[in-house]
Design an enzyme around this catalytic site. Structure first.
Site, short mmCIF file in Angstrom:
data_model
loop_
_atom_site.label_atom_id
_atom_site.label_comp_id
_atom_site.label_asym_id
_atom_site.label_seq_id
_atom_site.Cartn_x
_atom_site.Cartn_y
_atom_site.Cartn_z
N LYS A 52 71.83 79.39 12.03
CA LYS A 52 71.46 80.51 10.74
C LYS A 52 71.61 81.69 11.09
O LYS A 52 72.03 82.55 10.05
CB LYS A 52 69.74 79.97 10.81
CG LYS A 52 69.51 78.75 9.93
CD LYS A 52 68.26 78.46 10.05
CE LYS A 52 68.01 76.97 9.49
NZ LYS A 52 66.57 76.46 9.54
N GLN A 96 60.65 78.23 12.38
CA GLN A 96 61.55 76.74 12.58
C GLN A 96 60.46 75.90 12.83
O GLN A 96 59.74 76.00 13.81
CB GLN A 96 62.53 77.17 13.71
CG GLN A 96 63.57 75.88 13.90
CD GLN A 96 64.29 75.77 12.73
OE1 GLN A 96 65.05 76.54 12.07
NE2 GLN A 96 64.42 74.30 12.47
N ASP A 119 62.04 79.65 3.05
CA ASP A 119 62.19 78.15 3.12
C ASP A 119 61.70 77.13 1.88
O ASP A 119 61.94 76.26 1.66
CB ASP A 119 61.47 77.68 4.40
CG ASP A 119 62.26 77.50 5.49
OD1 ASP A 119 63.52 77.11 5.37
OD2 ASP A 119 61.86 77.47 6.82
#
Ligand code: NAP
Length: 284
Positions: A52, A96, A119
């Protein structure tokens, strides 16, 4: 022979479009910035985060890393989220997952400012998705819609079956397809006669998390198959939820694993980061 939906190529096109957009923003003094929080040293998480950050660097998004020990308490992580929420230079926050057992993921997701929730997991963004309001959408299903659209695969009026109902893939996928005017069926582990239901699909999204689960008995002739699963069989050898070889002669189009859905998940995170900046500046 089936058409391979090239996620690597499509994600590359989107990245190049973003690069141009970000360069223009930089000329105005605006730099999209993503805070990436990783708790502990799980190797899979480390790899996801590395990919990412690499993608951010490619398009010109600044990424800031917060790598904290797996002994971190929920309170400590909430404090960090609070600081990032309050920092006007941070446009997006990514924590994460999974998190260590002492930390409740739901508490963390709900603590992220919905305007920075790139997200798309915050309940407010999930609600916005359901009601059709603007907000952030979970990256994997959003990426699948892009894969279909950019491959000129019509969704409107199609019979779509989504196998899997997780909060990050199956449920938002079903809602997005519904928003595109598909007729949607969502399957899960209690679905009776999964094969028959899947065989109705013009577009089948396979997201049950089981290697090679879907063979030719689950697909109808000419179906489009989106394989969300990703399973490591051996070093550098991966497969999806679909037995690709077995369905290849039956389907009209299919995503490969790797190189299908995976690259789209990362690129949609980048799209969301730029959108976050624009939303925070009142420009979207
Ligand atoms: P998950 O949270 O484990 O959810 C799996 C879903 O599949 C559940 O809803 C489950 O039903 C259903 N299921 C399991 N076995 C089934 C069966 N035999 N018949 C029908 N339904 C069944 O998984 P996820 O997070 O959605 O991820 C799915 C897969 O996609 C995994 O392989 C994951 O690694 C992969 N993934 C890939 C990406 C990417 O970027 N490529 C991103 C995210 C996930 P119940 O709800 O009834 O338990």
């Amino acid at each position: 022979m089936a058409f391979l939906i090239d996620g690597k190529k499509i994600s590359g096109q989107i990245k190049d479009e973003l690069k141009v957009k970000i360069a223009e923003l930089k000329e105005e003094g605006l730099v999209p910035t993503l805070a990436v929080v990783r708790v502990g040293d799980d190797p899979a998480s480390a790899l996801y985060v590395k990919n990412k950050k690499k993608a951010c660097a490619y398009v010109g998004i600044e990424s800031r890393s917060y790598e904290i020990p797996d002994t971190t308490s929920e309170e400590e992580l909430l404090q960090l989220i609070g600081k990032l929420n309050a920092d006007p230079d941070v446009n997006g926050i990514l924590v994460q997952l999974p998190l260590p057992a002492q930390i409740n993921e739901k508490h963390i997701i709900s603590a992220i400012d919905p305007m920075k929730d790139v997200d798309g997991f915050h309940p407010m963004n999930v609600g916005a998705l359901v009601t059709g309001e603007p907000g952030f959408v979970s990256c994997t299903p959003a990426g699948i819609i892009q894969l279909l659209k950019r491959s000129n695969i019509e969704i409107d009026g199609k019979e779509c079956v989504v196998a899997g109902r997780s909060n990050i893939v199956g449920k938002p996928m079903s809602i997005l397809l519904l928003r595109e005017n598909a007729t949607v069926t969502t399957c899960h582990s209690h679905t009776r006669d999964l094969k028959e239901v899947c065989k109705r699909a013009d577009i089948l999204v396979a997201a049950v998390g089981k290697p090679h689960f879907f063979n030719h008995e689950y697909v109808k002739d000419g179906a489009v198959v989106i394989d969300v699963g990703i399973h490591k069989l051996a070093p550098k050898t991966f497969c999806g939820d679909v037995d690709t070889e077995d369905v290849m002669d039956k389907v009209s189009a299919i995503t490969p694993v790797p190189g299908g859905v995976g690259p789209m998940t990362v690129v949609m995170l980048l799209v969301n980061c730029v959108d976050a900046l624009l939303m925070q500046k009142g420009r979207k």
